[in-house]
Design an enzyme around this catalytic site. Structure first.
Site, PDB file in Angstrom:
ATOM      1  CD  GLU A 143      -9.045  -0.664   4.459  1.00  0.00           C
ATOM      2  OE1 GLU A 143      -8.488  -0.398   5.550  1.00  0.00           O
ATOM      3  OE2 GLU A 143      -9.380   0.207   3.652  1.00  0.00           O
ATOM      4  CD  GLU A 202     -12.019  -2.149  13.547  1.00  0.00           C
ATOM      5  OE1 GLU A 202     -11.040  -2.469  14.250  1.00  0.00           O
ATOM      6  OE2 GLU A 202     -11.953  -2.054  12.314  1.00  0.00           O
ATOM      7  CG  ASN A 240      -1.836   1.103   1.356  1.00  0.00           C
ATOM      8  OD1 ASN A 240      -1.818   2.011   0.532  1.00  0.00           O
ATOM      9  ND2 ASN A 240      -2.675   1.075   2.382  1.00  0.00           N
ATOM     10  NE  ARG A 282      -6.400   1.394   0.247  1.00  0.00           N
ATOM     11  CZ  ARG A 282      -6.559   2.410   1.075  1.00  0.00           C
ATOM     12  NH1 ARG A 282      -5.540   2.839   1.780  1.00  0.00           N
ATOM     13  NH2 ARG A 282      -7.722   2.995   1.195  1.00  0.00           N
ATOM     14  CG  HIS A 286     -14.150   2.665   6.895  1.00  0.00           C
ATOM     15  ND1 HIS A 286     -13.336   1.574   6.687  1.00  0.00           N
ATOM     16  CD2 HIS A 286     -13.311   3.693   7.186  1.00  0.00           C
ATOM     17  CE1 HIS A 286     -12.072   1.918   6.848  1.00  0.00           C
ATOM     18  NE2 HIS A 286     -12.033   3.211   7.145  1.00  0.00           N
ATOM     19  CG  HIS A 344     -13.061   4.186   3.436  1.00  0.00           C
ATOM     20  ND1 HIS A 344     -13.834   5.202   3.964  1.00  0.00           N
ATOM     21  CD2 HIS A 344     -11.780   4.488   3.736  1.00  0.00           C
ATOM     22  CE1 HIS A 344     -13.048   6.090   4.547  1.00  0.00           C
ATOM     23  NE2 HIS A 344     -11.789   5.682   4.425  1.00  0.00           N
ATOM     24  NE  ARG A 376     -10.235  12.985   4.899  1.00  0.00           N
ATOM     25  CZ  ARG A 376     -10.171  11.719   4.520  1.00  0.00           C
ATOM     26  NH1 ARG A 376     -11.081  11.228   3.697  1.00  0.00           N
ATOM     27  NH2 ARG A 376      -9.225  10.928   4.957  1.00  0.00           N
TER      28      ARG A 376
HETATM   29  P1  AMP Z   1      -8.437   4.768  11.499  1.00  0.00           P
HETATM   30  O1  AMP Z   1      -8.380   5.873  10.465  1.00  0.00           O
HETATM   31  O2  AMP Z   1      -9.336   3.657  11.124  1.00  0.00           O
HETATM   32  O3  AMP Z   1      -7.076   4.318  11.953  1.00  0.00           O
HETATM   33  O4  AMP Z   1      -9.122   5.433  12.814  1.00  0.00           O
HETATM   34  C1  AMP Z   1      -8.526   6.483  13.512  1.00  0.00           C
HETATM   35  C2  AMP Z   1      -9.549   7.112  14.424  1.00  0.00           C
HETATM   36  O5  AMP Z   1     -10.012   6.128  15.346  1.00  0.00           O
HETATM   37  C3  AMP Z   1      -8.983   8.275  15.246  1.00  0.00           C
HETATM   38  O6  AMP Z   1      -9.909   9.351  15.272  1.00  0.00           O
HETATM   39  C4  AMP Z   1      -8.891   7.660  16.620  1.00  0.00           C
HETATM   40  O7  AMP Z   1      -9.028   8.622  17.636  1.00  0.00           O
HETATM   41  C5  AMP Z   1     -10.102   6.742  16.627  1.00  0.00           C
HETATM   42  N1  AMP Z   1     -10.011   5.757  17.709  1.00  0.00           N
HETATM   43  C6  AMP Z   1      -9.148   4.755  17.867  1.00  0.00           C
HETATM   44  N2  AMP Z   1      -9.372   4.129  19.059  1.00  0.00           N
HETATM   45  C7  AMP Z   1     -10.408   4.790  19.652  1.00  0.00           C
HETATM   46  C8  AMP Z   1     -11.109   4.648  20.883  1.00  0.00           C
HETATM   47  N3  AMP Z   1     -10.807   3.702  21.747  1.00  0.00           N
HETATM   48  N4  AMP Z   1     -12.121   5.515  21.138  1.00  0.00           N
HETATM   49  C9  AMP Z   1     -12.446   6.484  20.263  1.00  0.00           C
HETATM   50  N5  AMP Z   1     -11.820   6.658  19.100  1.00  0.00           N
HETATM   51  C10 AMP Z   1     -10.816   5.841  18.787  1.00  0.00           C
END
Ligand code: AMP
Length: 403
Positions: free
Chosen positions: A387, A336, A7, A91, A208, A180, A241
């Site tokens: 992914e 998640e 990626n 990717r 997502h 995504h 964004r």
């Molecule tokens: P990603 O782009 O999928 O890596 O997601 C990143 C986002 O997930 C960021 O805004 C992080 O703050 C949020 N995130 C990760 N763990 C948690 C958590 N335990 N509670 C709230 N937000 C989270």
């Protein structure tokens, strides 16, 4: 069969090596900050802990060289010979309207990909550099391109068109593409497995929610609509964004602010300085927003509420478009991991048959699971996205379909 997934971003190469027999992830890592003095390399394998090293890497070719050298390292013991890699899966963020499915790399495919430079310049140039770097290092190993946009090829024209003069679609290919897709596709397939039904029987909304977020409406396995658009800026409120805004605001900014009289400055404002970060003035990171909101910081509370509200609007709209849904999926960093976001999103959606179980929602788990009540008409699921595995599966499928 071993599949190497790469990626390539503008200054990074992320990778994962899979053994497809049993879908085991053998090794994974990233070369980050390529071309900068702060460049570093992180690697982990199923046999070894994460290691991190500062490295001097000036381009994608050197990054790929380093990754292959590490995979071949006898002390790590992941592969003994480069030819153990059957296929490399790349990717690709944007396939424009040229690519509707994963493809084997050929000279013609590379030419078509060049046609995507103008709509996604940052991403596509980086992907292209990665493809050339892999070709140079592994000339005898086939490469497959897996497009984030391919999953959206089933959207009807009335959903993907913008009501601008038609010539902008014909000449500039301005339309909704969706992003995504690899993640939405993966969680849609997993949710069908969890519901023990064929995807072709299910109506789903997949959310997502990460730094970038998108919501997708899937009717019997086919995408009908998605919240991101021509670029990944449209849709719900995101980390930095703005998501949906009145387009006339852009004309206003152009007229009133000399510093925003060019596309790059406007893009920077809307992509990097807006969203949670722009509203709160604190951060685009949801963890910081939740912490500050819990401490009573007003703008953090507002940012949280705006994000949740925008997600609820898309879920509700897609529920209507699909004439009801069987499943609602949460995935990615926020989806998640954040029980408060999931709870706030699902609150007062019981009219749609969406009811989550507080205890299940708050369970500390990184496994795929149901979080809806037993009586909830719509099954609500948390599914960790994968992914890389999806790209590995697609690459294997393309390769085996050739033989
Ligand atoms: P990603 O782009 O999928 O890596 O997601 C990143 C986002 O997930 C960021 O805004 C992080 O703050 C949020 N995130 C990760 N763990 C948690 C958590 N335990 N509670 C709230 N937000 C989270």
């Amino acid at each position: 069969m071993k599949v190497l997934v790469v990626n390539c971003g503008s200054s990074s190469v992320k990778y994962a090596l899979f053994e497809m027999d049993g879908e085991k992830k053998l090794a994974w890592g990233i070369v980050e900050c390529i071309g900068l003095p702060s460049a570093y390399y992180k690697m982990q394998t199923m046999n070894t802990e994460e290691k991190k090293e500062v490295v001097e890497i000036t381009n994608h070719t050197e990054a790929v060289d380093l990754i292959i050298k590490e995979l071949l390292d006898k002390n790590v013991g992941i592969i003994a010979d480069i030819n153990e890699i059957a296929v490399v899966g790349h990717r690709i963020v944007h396939g424009g309207d040229k690519f509707s499915r994963s493809v084997l790399v050929t000279e013609n495919v590379k030419k078509d990909l060049e046609g995507c430079f103008s709509i996604a310049p940052l991403h596509t140039h980086a992907h292209y550099a990665g493809i050339l770097a892999v070709e140079r290092k592994l000339p005898n190993i086939p490469s497959v391109l897996v497009f984030d946009t391919a999953f959206y090829q089933t959207m009807p024209d009335y959903a993907y068109m913008y009501a601008l003069p038609y010539e902008f679609y014909e000449k500039d290919h301005i339309r909704k593409y969706g992003f995504h897709g690899t993640s939405h596709n993966y969680v849609a397939q997993r949710s069908a497995a969890m519901l023990e039904k064929s995807l072709m029987e299910l109506n789903l909304v997949t959310s997502h929610l990460g730094n970038g977020s998108s919501i997708t409406a899937i009717e019997k396995g086919k995408v009908i609509d998605t919240s991101m658009g021509f670029t990944p800026l449209q849709g719900v409120v995101m980390g930095t964004r703005c998501g949906d805004i009145d387009p006339a605001i852009i004309a206003y900014l152009l007229d009133e602010y000399p510093q925003y009289r060019n596309g790059a400055a406007l893009n920077d404002l809307m992509n990097k300085k807006s969203g949670l970060a722009g509203i709160s003035g604190l951060s685009g990171d949801m963890r910081t927003i939740i912490k500050s909101a819990n401490e009573g910081v007003k703008k953090a509370i507002l940012a949280f509420e705006m994000l949740v509200y925008s997600i609820k609007k898309y879920i509700s709209a897609y529920y209507g478009i699909l004439n009801g849904i069987d499943g609602l999926v949460f995935t990615a960093g926020i989806g998640e991991n954040s029980a408060p976001v999931r709870e706030a999103v699902c609150k007062n959606l019981n009219i749609l048959g969406i009811e989550i179980d507080e205890k299940k929602n708050n369970e500390d788990s990184n496994k795929e699971r149901f979080i809806s009540t037993d009586n909830s008409k719509v099954k609500v699921m948390v599914i960790p996205t994968n992914e890389e595995l999806m790209i590995a599966r697609e690459s294997k499928m393309v390769l085996t379909s050739m033989s």
